[in-house]
Write a protein that holds these residues in place. Structure first.
Motif, short mmCIF file in Angstrom:
data_model
loop_
_atom_site.label_atom_id
_atom_site.label_comp_id
_atom_site.label_asym_id
_atom_site.label_seq_id
_atom_site.Cartn_x
_atom_site.Cartn_y
_atom_site.Cartn_z
N THR A 17 43.45 36.05 35.08
CA THR A 17 44.55 35.11 35.25
C THR A 17 44.90 34.38 33.96
O THR A 17 46.07 34.05 33.72
CB THR A 17 44.22 34.07 36.33
N LEU A 18 43.92 34.13 33.10
CA LEU A 18 44.17 33.34 31.89
C LEU A 18 44.29 34.20 30.63
O LEU A 18 44.92 33.78 29.67
CB LEU A 18 43.05 32.30 31.69
N ALA A 19 43.66 35.38 30.64
CA ALA A 19 43.66 36.21 29.44
C ALA A 19 44.32 37.57 29.67
O ALA A 19 44.25 38.45 28.81
CB ALA A 19 42.24 36.40 28.93
N ASP A 20 44.94 37.76 30.83
CA ASP A 20 45.70 38.98 31.13
C ASP A 20 44.87 40.25 31.00
O ASP A 20 45.38 41.31 30.62
CB ASP A 20 46.93 39.08 30.21
N ASN A 21 43.59 40.17 31.33
CA ASN A 21 42.73 41.35 31.26
C ASN A 21 42.77 42.06 32.61
O ASN A 21 42.08 41.69 33.57
CB ASN A 21 41.30 40.94 30.91
N SER A 22 43.60 43.09 32.72
CA SER A 22 43.78 43.79 33.99
C SER A 22 42.52 44.52 34.43
O SER A 22 42.28 44.71 35.62
CB SER A 22 44.95 44.78 33.89
N GLN A 23 41.69 44.95 33.46
CA GLN A 23 40.45 45.62 33.81
C GLN A 23 39.55 44.68 34.61
O GLN A 23 38.85 45.11 35.54
CB GLN A 23 39.72 46.08 32.54
N ALA A 24 39.57 43.40 34.28
CA ALA A 24 38.74 42.42 34.97
C ALA A 24 39.09 42.34 36.45
O ALA A 24 38.22 42.22 37.32
CB ALA A 24 38.87 41.05 34.31
N LEU A 25 40.39 42.41 36.79
CA LEU A 25 40.80 42.36 38.19
C LEU A 25 40.30 43.60 38.94
O LEU A 25 39.84 43.50 40.08
CB LEU A 25 42.32 42.25 38.29
N LYS A 26 40.38 44.77 38.31
CA LYS A 26 39.88 45.98 38.95
C LYS A 26 38.38 45.85 39.23
O LYS A 26 37.89 46.28 40.28
CB LYS A 26 40.14 47.19 38.06
N MET A 27 37.65 45.27 38.29
CA MET A 27 36.21 45.09 38.46
C MET A 27 35.92 44.15 39.63
O MET A 27 34.99 44.40 40.42
CB MET A 27 35.60 44.55 37.17
N VAL A 28 36.69 43.08 39.74
CA VAL A 28 36.50 42.13 40.83
C VAL A 28 36.70 42.82 42.17
O VAL A 28 35.89 42.69 43.10
CB VAL A 28 37.47 40.93 40.68
N LYS A 29 37.78 43.57 42.29
CA LYS A 29 38.10 44.20 43.58
C LYS A 29 37.04 45.23 43.96
O LYS A 29 36.69 45.37 45.14
CB LYS A 29 39.49 44.82 43.50
N TRP A 30 36.52 45.92 42.99
CA TRP A 30 35.46 46.91 43.28
C TRP A 30 34.18 46.19 43.71
O TRP A 30 33.49 46.62 44.64
CB TRP A 30 35.24 47.78 42.05
N MET A 31 33.85 45.09 43.04
CA MET A 31 32.69 44.30 43.44
C MET A 31 32.84 43.79 44.87
O MET A 31 31.90 43.84 45.67
CB MET A 31 32.51 43.11 42.49
N VAL A 32 34.02 43.27 45.19
CA VAL A 32 34.24 42.70 46.51
C VAL A 32 34.14 43.79 47.58
O VAL A 32 33.60 43.55 48.67
CB VAL A 32 35.60 41.97 46.56
N ASP A 33 34.62 44.99 47.30
CA ASP A 33 34.47 46.10 48.25
C ASP A 33 32.98 46.33 48.55
O ASP A 33 32.59 46.55 49.71
CB ASP A 33 35.07 47.38 47.67
N TYR A 34 32.18 46.31 47.50
CA TYR A 34 30.74 46.54 47.67
C TYR A 34 30.13 45.48 48.57
O TYR A 34 29.39 45.81 49.52
CB TYR A 34 30.05 46.54 46.31
N PHE A 35 30.44 44.20 48.31
CA PHE A 35 29.80 43.13 49.08
C PHE A 35 30.40 42.99 50.47
O PHE A 35 29.72 42.55 51.41
CB PHE A 35 29.85 41.81 48.30
N TYR A 36 31.64 43.38 50.63
CA TYR A 36 32.21 43.43 51.98
C TYR A 36 31.41 44.40 52.84
O TYR A 36 31.07 44.11 53.99
CB TYR A 36 33.68 43.85 51.91
N ASN A 37 31.10 45.54 52.28
CA ASN A 37 30.33 46.54 53.03
C ASN A 37 28.93 46.04 53.35
O ASN A 37 28.39 46.30 54.43
CB ASN A 37 30.28 47.85 52.26
N ARG A 38 28.32 45.31 52.43
CA ARG A 38 26.98 44.78 52.68
C ARG A 38 27.01 43.79 53.84
O ARG A 38 26.17 43.84 54.74
CB ARG A 38 26.41 44.10 51.43
N VAL A 39 27.96 42.87 53.81
CA VAL A 39 28.04 41.87 54.87
C VAL A 39 28.37 42.54 56.20
O VAL A 39 27.81 42.19 57.25
CB VAL A 39 29.09 40.79 54.51
N ARG A 40 29.27 43.50 56.17
CA ARG A 40 29.61 44.22 57.40
C ARG A 40 28.38 44.90 57.99
O ARG A 40 28.17 44.89 59.22
CB ARG A 40 30.70 45.25 57.12
N ASN A 41 27.55 45.47 57.14
CA ASN A 41 26.35 46.14 57.63
C ASN A 41 25.37 45.15 58.27
O ASN A 41 24.72 45.48 59.28
CB ASN A 41 25.65 46.88 56.49
N VAL A 42 25.24 43.97 57.70
CA VAL A 42 24.36 42.95 58.29
C VAL A 42 24.86 42.58 59.68
O VAL A 42 24.09 42.50 60.65
CB VAL A 42 24.30 41.70 57.39
#
Length: 901
Positions: free
Chosen positions: A250-275
């Motif tokens: 949001t502050l430095a316009d690093n689009s790669q950072a947003l892709k990394m965030v979304k991939w991380m969130v996918d991973y943890f969404y699956n973990r919580v769903r499994n619990v």
């Protein structure tokens, strides 16, 4: 379709569980509660005492794994029966996530605000920038690379970032946020390259692991977390990484950072769903009895960013570029920690015993939920929480917590110690107040922000030393920032949680100064900090200049000037030279309204405001002064408001503690240079002006120190426990440096300022110890030591004559007794630190060579200096020197005083 079914099923499960959870408030703290403390956890995990670890983890958390066991638990606080139906109906009618939540003020981007290099805020920001540039990329990402199975050049940092720390990686997340904020605040290109390198290195780690997981520790820590087994706080670290990457986007316009965030969130969404799938949603909520940072906050922000980007691009191009992912919203809600928010929702002041910094970020996340969903419940939660903390749990600094926890409400007099006000809590409380001000424009939230920023944030740096910060801000009488359990941190071996929030705080000092109306052009100025704003919608540059605040001139003076922005007037293509020429001209700003905060701490007497010398009517304190016009470069708006001394009683409703009060000068909390004494007189008629007087600025010109060389060391004349001795040259900003400073009071002289040593040769003087105002160095007779006491009136024992040094060296002086000719202040020869001083007389023999050396001193500028905001306060036994808390380093200080008539 399959994804939609999963989403709907999980959402239904969440809603049903919330009805149950809010029906009875469940256990919401760790067992044992000490494990919530970061300090305690680090000490425990670093210990080699396995028996201690077993004892502490024997009853770790609660252990039910099925719904029936969970339902049978005794509630921490049961709702009234008539509340239960309201809860059920409220959640059945949960708001749509796309509903507008109100006409909020916009924060001005850090990219558009620049601090004035003459301000203390710029100095703090610059010191922090130096530290961010000192940190090494390879050391920061070392443990991430180790976890991913990549090469690890160099060594990792120590402290909480060490390779064996279960919280490793949290500071790197903070670094990403801080560097993005600092980049926006300064556009320092070297920093941009460094922070981009960190993002690239982390991306390589995530790609190597291939699952979306990204952390400095292995995923097994989450296995323990979900199994309710001992582990520090893995989601706390993940929140910092997610928030840092999102700030990079949001502050430095690093689009790669947003892709990394979304991939991380996918991973943890699956973990919580499994619990939830394998156990129950209650099992998930049970695991949240652990510090998870602001997971809900960052997930709501992610959803907001993607939904807003999707809407804006769709409207602009009629094409769906980015689709907001609803699972971000669901996962955010699963981190809302209903057992805590439920208490606030029914307005139960029951936060005592909770780990403060575990739960403040949860409230901040709830505030983000309100901004996204428009559900008024979450607005009320934030407002009630702020009211509870401010009214019952906060100190005069604006900070909160004792030993990291909230204590009993309105019982703070019993909590004054060295482990008060964890710095992280102040950082997060500022977020709570910022949200509330944006929603309501209420002055109380702006006043709080100023108080906490000035007194609870600025002082956690040690002067201009990069990377030296504190964890706790002690409140105990006679304590200092160096005397808490943690003391001052180190550059590369601390990395406490408060180091992370610290580097963020000093990277974004330009925020929350200016806020913008969304509809009609309007600008709210709520902090008076010398700075400039590129106000794009107002089409002008706003320059704010704040005159330095001093104790002897009790006014805040602010000047606003304006520069209409230049606009392109013509675009010319010159065929012969084959180039484009852009012509600029000064634009005309549109009519807009400025709203200037009139703080609650001021008064109307002597207050003035003008535009181009034309007076404006001033509203009462606690209101906004508004002015509307088309601002031009010829306009000048000035504001002058009184700064007054006042006291505030500690938040304690027991009558025996009514006399414990803090002293403030406008927004500045004054701390006394004391070693524990804290009895003050309020003066006649309880008027502070009768007992607290400003120190004239000219006094700094009278401060001196006296030094000698002995062996290979430099020693200085100092006052310790009211006796005078020679001590080794101390570091600046310490008690010892103050004790080695004296005010040279010229006897019978109209001149008060000393421009050089020669000015005082032949003059009679008195010596007032810097930290003991109103007291003097006095003689007790030949061959006797000196004392520090109140003036000996007319006996002359406090008078010394300054003469050229007896050793004959250029630049030295000797201090001769004003009542016994030929007798001098004498240190001895070849002494050690602590050597007592005495009044000795010349013998007139050849042995006088050693005497002449011991009676000669180099007179230099004082090792201590009065802050421009300095006062003398009259105590029962002696006077106190008062200065702003943020200006103190290692000096002993007292914040609360017993103030008696």
């Amino acid at each position: 379709m399959q994804m939609e079914k999963e989403m709907k099923g999980l959402l239904v499960l969440v809603m049903v569980s919330l009805l149950c959870v809010f029906g009875i408030s469940k256990e919401c703290t760790n067992i044992p509660t000490q494990l919530s403390s970061h300090s305690f956890r680090y000490e425990l995990l670093s210990s080699q005492n396995e028996t201690w670890k077993e004892e502490m983890f024997e009853h770790y958390h609660l252990t039910p794994t099925d719904d029936s066991a969970w339902a049978s638990l005794l509630p921490r606080k049961t709702l009234r029966e008539d509340d239960e139906y309201s809860w059920e109906m409220m959640y059945r009618n949960l708001k749509s996530p796309l509903k507008s939540s109100g006409n909020f003020l916009n924060e001005m981007s850090l990219h558009n605000v620049r601090l004035d290099p003459g301000s203390i805020h710029w100095q703090a920001q610059h010191t922090n920038l130096e530290y961010l540039l000192m940190l090494d990329v390879n050391k920061l990402v070392w443990s991430f690379r180790k976890t991913a199975g990549l090469s690890t050049p160099g060594k990792a940092y120590g402290g909480w970032e060490a390779p064996d720390s279960e919280l490793r990686g949290h500071f790197v997340g903070h670094y990403l946020s801080a560097s993005a904020q600092m980049w926006a605040s300064t556009h320092n290109e070297t920093l941009k390259k460094k922070m981009s390198a960190v993002v690239s290195a982390l991306s390589a780690c995530q790609m190597k692991m291939g699952t979306g997981y990204l952390s400095a520790f292995p995923s097994e820590l989450f296995d323990r977390f979900e199994a309710i087994k001992p582990v520090w706080a893995p989601y706390y670290t993940i929140h910092k990484i997610l928030a840092g990457l999102l700030d990079q986007y949001t502050l430095a316009d690093n689009s790669q950072a947003l892709k990394m965030v979304k991939w991380m969130v996918d991973y943890f969404y699956n973990r919580v769903r499994n619990v939830i799938t394998n156990y129950s949603v209650e099992r998930h909520y049970l695991s949240l009895n652990k510090e998870t940072g602001g997971m809900n906050d960052v997930l709501y922000k992610l959803f907001s960013i993607t939904i807003n980007l999707w809407i804006s691009l769709t409207r602009a191009f009629n094409v769906n570029f980015v689709q907001a992912d609803p699972k971000h919203l669901v996962l955010a809600h699963l981190f809302d920690k209903p057992c805590f928010l439920g208490l606030l929702a029914v307005q139960a002041d029951d936060i005592s015993g909770f780990h403060a910094n575990t739960h403040i970020p949860v409230v901040v996340g709830a505030q983000m939920r309100y901004e996204i969903t428009g559900d008024p419940l979450y607005k009320d939660i934030g407002a009630f929480f702020m009211d509870v903390v401010n009214s019952s749990h906060s100190y005069a600094t604006g900070g909160t917590s004792v030993g990291e926890f909230w204590s009993d409400p309105k019982r703070l007099a019993s909590t004054l110690q060295t482990e008060n006000e964890e710095s992280c809590t102040t950082y997060n409380m500022l977020k709570v107040s910022r949200h509330l001000f944006r929603w309501t424009k209420e002055m109380a939230y702006a006043d709080y922000y100023e108080r906490a920023l000035t007194n609870g944030v600025l002082g956690i740096q040690r002067g201009t030393e990069p990377g030296v910060m504190i964890y706790m801000l002690p409140q105990y009488p006679g304590s200092s920032k160096a005397k808490s359990n943690h003391g001052w941190g180190t550059l590369y071996d601390s990395f406490w949680c408060c180091y992370g929030t610290g580097i963020e705080s000093f990277s974004k000092l330009g925020d929350s100064i200016y806020f913008e109306e969304r509809e009609a052009p309007g600008l709210y100025i709520i902090q008076y900090i010398s700075s400039s704003l590129d106000w794009k919608s107002g089409q002008i540059l706003v320059h704010q200049k704040v005159d330095p605040i001093v104790s002897s001139d009790p006014y805040l003076r602010v000047t606003l000037t304006f520069s209409p922005k230049k606009v392109f007037s013509e675009l010319i293509y010159q065929m012969s030279k084959r180039k484009l020429v852009l012509l600029l001209k000064e634009g005309t700003s549109q009519a807009s309204t400025l709203h200037l905060r009139i703080p609650i701490w001021t008064n109307s007497e002597g207050a003035t405001a003008t535009i181009n010398s034309q007076s404006l009517p001033l509203p009462a304190p606690g209101s906004f002064l508004s002015a509307n016009r088309k601002w031009s470069s010829s306009d000048k708006l000035t504001l002058q408001i009184p700064i007054t001394l006042r006291t505030e009683a500690i938040k304690d409703d027991r009558h025996e503690y009514a006399s414990i009060q803090a002293i403030l000068y406008g927004p500045y909390l004054l701390a006394g240079h004391t070693s524990g004494d804290w009895n003050l007189k309020s003066g006649s008629g309880n008027s502070l002006s009768d007992s607290i007087t400003p120190i004239p600025a000219s006094y700094n010109g009278q401060l001196v120190s006296f030094s000698q060389e002995s062996g290979n060391s430099t020693f200085v004349l100092g006052n310790s426990n009211y006796s005078i001795s020679m001590e080794k040259l101390p570091e600046s900003g310490t008690d010892a440096s103050l004790q080695a400073t004296f005010r040279l009071i010229l006897k019978d002289s109209s001149s008060s300022k000393l421009s050089s040593v020669k000015d005082v040769i032949g003059k009679s003087v008195m010596l007032e110890p810097f930290d003991l105002p109103g007291m003097l160095l006095v003689q007790q007779g030949k061959d006797r030591s000196f004392a520090v006491t109140k003036s000996a009136d007319d006996d002359g024992s406090s008078i010394f004559r300054v003469v050229s040094g007896l050793d004959g060296k250029d630049g030295t002086v000797s201090l001769e007794s004003g009542v016994q000719n030929g007798c001098y202040v004498y240190s001895g020869v070849d002494y050690k630190s602590g050597q007592s001083m005495k009044l000795s007389c010349k013998s007139g023999t050849s042995s006088d060579t050693g005497f002449n050396q011991g009676a000669s001193f180099v007179m230099n500028k004082g090792l201590g200096q009065y802050h421009p905001i300095s006062f003398v306060a009259k105590g029962d036994k002696r006077n106190f020197l008062l200065a702003p808390l943020y200006s103190l380093r290692d000096e002993s200080y007292t914040i609360y005083f017993h103030i008696q008539p």
